[in-house]
Design an enzyme around this catalytic site. Structure first.
Site, PDB file in Angstrom:
ATOM      1  N   GLU A 102      -5.152  15.787  56.652  1.00 53.94           N
ATOM      2  CA  GLU A 102      -4.825  14.230  56.813  1.00 53.94           C
ATOM      3  C   GLU A 102      -3.938  13.843  55.750  1.00 53.94           C
ATOM      4  OE1 GLU A 102      -8.611  12.065  56.096  1.00 53.94           O
ATOM      5  OE2 GLU A 102      -7.647   9.861  56.774  1.00 53.94           O
ATOM      6  N   GLU A 132     -16.457  14.583  55.810  1.00 52.39           N
ATOM      7  CA  GLU A 132     -15.676  13.787  54.615  1.00 52.39           C
ATOM      8  C   GLU A 132     -16.767  13.189  53.631  1.00 52.39           C
ATOM      9  OE1 GLU A 132     -13.618  10.650  56.511  1.00 52.39           O
ATOM     10  OE2 GLU A 132     -14.604   9.165  55.576  1.00 52.39           O
ATOM     11  N   TYR A 152     -13.189  -1.008  61.429  1.00 55.00           N
ATOM     12  CA  TYR A 152     -12.646  -0.058  60.616  1.00 55.00           C
ATOM     13  C   TYR A 152     -11.363   0.399  60.693  1.00 55.00           C
ATOM     14  CZ  TYR A 152     -11.988   4.647  58.807  1.00 55.00           C
ATOM     15  OH  TYR A 152     -11.306   5.632  58.254  1.00 55.00           O
ATOM     16  N   ARG A 189     -14.198  18.731  57.304  1.00 59.85           N
ATOM     17  CA  ARG A 189     -13.330  18.113  56.624  1.00 59.85           C
ATOM     18  C   ARG A 189     -13.661  17.844  55.057  1.00 59.85           C
ATOM     19  NH1 ARG A 189     -10.016  14.578  57.912  1.00 59.85           N
ATOM     20  NH2 ARG A 189     -10.929  12.711  57.331  1.00 59.85           N
ATOM     21  N   ARG A 203      -3.793   9.947  64.064  1.00 54.58           N
ATOM     22  CA  ARG A 203      -5.124   9.047  64.375  1.00 54.58           C
ATOM     23  C   ARG A 203      -5.042   7.569  64.874  1.00 54.58           C
ATOM     24  NH1 ARG A 203      -9.602   7.493  59.810  1.00 54.58           N
ATOM     25  NH2 ARG A 203      -8.426   5.475  59.971  1.00 54.58           N
ATOM     26  N   ASN A 259     -14.352   7.217  45.562  1.00 53.63           N
ATOM     27  CA  ASN A 259     -14.088   5.703  45.719  1.00 53.63           C
ATOM     28  C   ASN A 259     -15.451   4.709  45.838  1.00 53.63           C
ATOM     29  OD1 ASN A 259     -12.455   3.725  46.693  1.00 53.63           O
ATOM     30  ND2 ASN A 259     -12.412   4.209  48.700  1.00 53.63           N
ATOM     31  N   HIS A 314     -16.250   6.781  62.245  1.00 48.67           N
ATOM     32  CA  HIS A 314     -17.022   6.374  60.892  1.00 48.67           C
ATOM     33  C   HIS A 314     -18.498   6.121  61.246  1.00 48.67           C
ATOM     34  CE1 HIS A 314     -15.765   4.683  57.092  1.00 48.67           C
ATOM     35  NE2 HIS A 314     -14.884   5.626  57.053  1.00 48.67           N
ATOM     36  N   ASP A 360      -7.655   7.241  48.721  1.00 51.69           N
ATOM     37  CA  ASP A 360      -8.550   7.092  47.652  1.00 51.69           C
ATOM     38  C   ASP A 360      -9.006   8.603  47.145  1.00 51.69           C
ATOM     39  OD1 ASP A 360     -10.236   6.283  50.435  1.00 51.69           O
ATOM     40  OD2 ASP A 360     -11.451   7.957  49.319  1.00 51.69           O
ATOM     41  N   HIS A 394     -10.048  16.045  54.146  1.00 50.31           N
ATOM     42  CA  HIS A 394      -9.871  14.496  54.150  1.00 50.31           C
ATOM     43  C   HIS A 394      -8.984  14.257  53.333  1.00 50.31           C
ATOM     44  CE1 HIS A 394     -12.474  10.612  52.771  1.00 50.31           C
ATOM     45  NE2 HIS A 394     -11.824  10.229  53.808  1.00 50.31           N
ATOM     46  N   HIS A 398      -2.055   7.808  59.907  1.00 47.44           N
ATOM     47  CA  HIS A 398      -3.015   6.789  60.641  1.00 47.44           C
ATOM     48  C   HIS A 398      -2.132   5.753  61.083  1.00 47.44           C
ATOM     49  CE1 HIS A 398      -6.753   7.160  57.582  1.00 47.44           C
ATOM     50  NE2 HIS A 398      -5.978   8.324  57.899  1.00 47.44           N
ATOM     51  N   ASP A 411     -11.298   8.226  64.498  1.00 43.95           N
ATOM     52  CA  ASP A 411     -12.482   8.148  63.606  1.00 43.95           C
ATOM     53  C   ASP A 411     -13.769   7.413  63.927  1.00 43.95           C
ATOM     54  OD1 ASP A 411     -14.125   8.489  61.357  1.00 43.95           O
ATOM     55  OD2 ASP A 411     -12.349   8.147  59.743  1.00 43.95           O
ATOM     56  N   GLU A 417     -13.918  12.203  65.224  1.00 45.82           N
ATOM     57  CA  GLU A 417     -14.321  12.555  63.773  1.00 45.82           C
ATOM     58  C   GLU A 417     -15.661  11.594  63.469  1.00 45.82           C
ATOM     59  OE1 GLU A 417     -11.235  11.638  60.777  1.00 45.82           O
ATOM     60  OE2 GLU A 417     -12.917  11.147  59.360  1.00 45.82           O
ATOM     61  N   TRP A 458     -21.392   1.841  57.638  1.00 47.09           N
ATOM     62  CA  TRP A 458     -19.871   1.471  57.549  1.00 47.09           C
ATOM     63  C   TRP A 458     -19.154   2.465  58.220  1.00 47.09           C
ATOM     64  CZ3 TRP A 458     -15.958   2.863  54.459  1.00 47.09           C
ATOM     65  CH2 TRP A 458     -14.854   1.999  54.870  1.00 47.09           C
TER      66      TRP A 458
HETATM   67  O1  GCO Z   1     -11.052   9.495  57.608  1.00 46.10           O
HETATM   68  C1  GCO Z   1     -10.640   8.916  56.676  1.00 46.10           C
HETATM   69  O2  GCO Z   1      -9.815   8.798  56.127  1.00 46.10           O
HETATM   70  C2  GCO Z   1     -11.775   8.296  56.087  1.00 46.10           C
HETATM   71  O3  GCO Z   1     -12.792   7.853  56.879  1.00 46.10           O
HETATM   72  C3  GCO Z   1     -11.528   7.123  55.122  1.00 46.10           C
HETATM   73  O4  GCO Z   1     -10.734   6.208  55.541  1.00 46.10           O
HETATM   74  C4  GCO Z   1     -12.699   6.726  54.283  1.00 46.10           C
HETATM   75  O5  GCO Z   1     -13.277   5.159  54.912  1.00 46.10           O
HETATM   76  C5  GCO Z   1     -12.415   6.373  52.864  1.00 46.10           C
HETATM   77  O6  GCO Z   1     -11.929   7.475  52.405  1.00 46.10           O
HETATM   78  C6  GCO Z   1     -13.740   6.043  52.207  1.00 46.10           C
HETATM   79  O7  GCO Z   1     -13.426   5.910  50.937  1.00 46.10           O
HETATM   80 MG    MG Z   2     -12.888   9.363  58.258  1.00 43.15          MG
END
Ligand code: GCO
Ligand code: MG
Length: 403
Positions: free
Chosen positions: A340, A263, A159, A284, A147, A37, A213, A317, A313, A122, A211, A237, A403
């Site tokens: 996921e 991930e 996020y 993941r 999630r 991605n 992140h 994307d 994961h 999600h 998550d 996560e 991020w």
């Molecule tokens: O746990 C998740 O699904 C991930 O954190 C995604 O949401 C990422 O942010 C994305 O795959 C970035 O390209």
């Molecule tokens: Mg994630």
């Protein structure tokens, strides 16, 4: 079974995907997902310029040798671009081998270890109430695991939460990186309230995931892990960035909240120490970015020695090709945890016909020989690449953050 042709297909049916198609002299072909991605064209160029020319004429049945050839043979090892390219080749070769054997991929891996694959969805909302409605909707759809992410008062963009109500969450949401602002203090004060509200309304049967992140330091992650212990999460996560694997030790020593990570990893070496020290519970790394089935089998086997389970994961994307292959892997792998599921939009699904199904909170693997996912090249050609970037994050004083 010689490879006689290879095509790198870049398409954007709703979002960008890179797909590798390998064709053998018998006409049997295999496809693999190479989507990274926000950096799609780097993998496409790596494949086109450096991998495809070396594949023509090779024996498609030599999966292990091809993996070693591309990994060792590049001299420059690891990294997401290289490993996504290798992942796509590997996935396509397993697809070919399974088709040639007339078997669904899970049979070739060793057969079914389970009847169905638990998946999590999600649930995101601009605030706690909004998020609770999303949880209710997903419980209605049959999910056993969700999630949960919600907007934090005082933080403008968060996020996992869609920009506008009713829209799907899309991480790569602008041509060049959007700028988000982050406050650890506001976030840490808010998350326990979110989980208290979810448990109060939905009880204790539903599996809850969250998550972070990569936004916390180890001691902050330890605090969060302890704070959410009463709500017994399925996992927390990516609570820290993990270039330094040892940072997981401190978190582990402070909390019984299960930890999932990986991930953004692409090699067994990215997670070896944290697995061997039992600092994590779920790994993941997905098939695409982790060098395909060949390397993920090694990671899963290593993990199984240390009570670590898989939790691949599976965002939008990664293409349906990756998801389809993952469902075969999940059906076989003995130490499976969860998969996921961020549903692809109908346009994406129309370009990638597949035989996996969602039913009652689980994925059911298909019986078509191979991994069960195809690409409609004519349809793919109608959707040209559009540059899209992931956001960047800054602290309130302007410092660039994770991020
Ligand atoms: O746990 C998740 O699904 C991930 O954190 C995604 O949401 C990422 O942010 C994305 O795959 C970035 O390209
Ligand atoms: Mg994630």
């Amino acid at each position: 079974m010689k490879i006689i042709d290879a095509r790198v297909i870049v398409t954007s049916p709703g979002r960008n995907f890179v797909t590798l198609k390998l064709i053998t002299e018998s006409g049997t072909y295999g496809i693999g997902d190479a989507t990274l991605n926000g950096r799609e064209m780097a993998v496409a160029a790596y494949l086109e310029e450096h991998v495809v020319p070396a594949l023509i004429g090779r024996d498609a049945s030599r999966i292990e040798d091809t993996w070693q050839y591309l990994y060792r043979g590049a001299y420059w090892r690891r990294g997401p671009v290289t490993m996504s390219a290798i992942g796509a080749v590997d996935m396509a070769l397993w697809d070919i081998k399974a088709k040639a054997a007339g078997m669904p991929l899970y049979q070739l891996l060793g057969g079914k270890s389970r009847e169905r694959v638990m998946t999590y969805a999600h649930c995101t909302g601009k605030d706690i109430d909004n998020c609770l409605e999303e949880v209710a909707r997903h419980v209605e759809l049959g999910y056993r695991a969700v999630r949960v992410q919600a907007g934090v008062p005082g933080i403008k963009t968060i996020y996992g939460v869609a920009k506008r109500e009713g829209e799907r969450y899309e991480p790569a949401d602008s041509e060049l990186p959007a700028e988000h602002v982050w406050s650890t203090k506001k976030y840490l004060n808010h998350v326990p309230q979110l989980f208290a509200a979810v448990r109060e309304r939905f009880g204790h049967e539903l599996h809850l995931l969250h998550d972070v992140h990569h936004r916390l330091t180890p001691i902050e992650a330890a605090r969060l892990g302890k704070a959410v212990e009463p709500y017994h999460l399925f996992w927390l996560e990516d609570c820290v960035p993990a270039e330094n694997q040892e940072s997981l030790r401190l978190i582990r020593e402070h909390t019984t909240t299960p930890l999932a990570i990986g991930e953004v990893f692409n090699s067994i070496h990215d997670c070896r120490e944290m697995i061997q020290n039992q600092w994590i519970d779920y790994i993941r790394t997905p098939l695409t970015h982790g060098g395909g089935i060949t390397q993920l089998r090694r990671i899963a086997d290593l993990a199984s020695l240390y009570h670590v389970r898989t939790g691949f994961h599976g965002p939008t994307d990664l293409s349906p090709v990756c998801l389809g292959a993952a469902i075969h892997f999940d059906t076989w792998v003995p130490n499976f945890g969860i998969q996921e599921h961020m549903p692809h939009d109908p346009l994406t699904d129309s370009v990638f016909p597949h035989d996996y199904r969602f039913e009652d909170g689980h994925f059911l693997v298909g019986e078509t020989p191979g991994h069960g996912v195809d690409i409609d090249e004519e349809a793919a050609a109608r959707y040209p690449f559009k540059r899209a970037s992931l956001p960047v994050n800054r602290l309130e004083d302007g410092t660039l953050w994770h991020w």
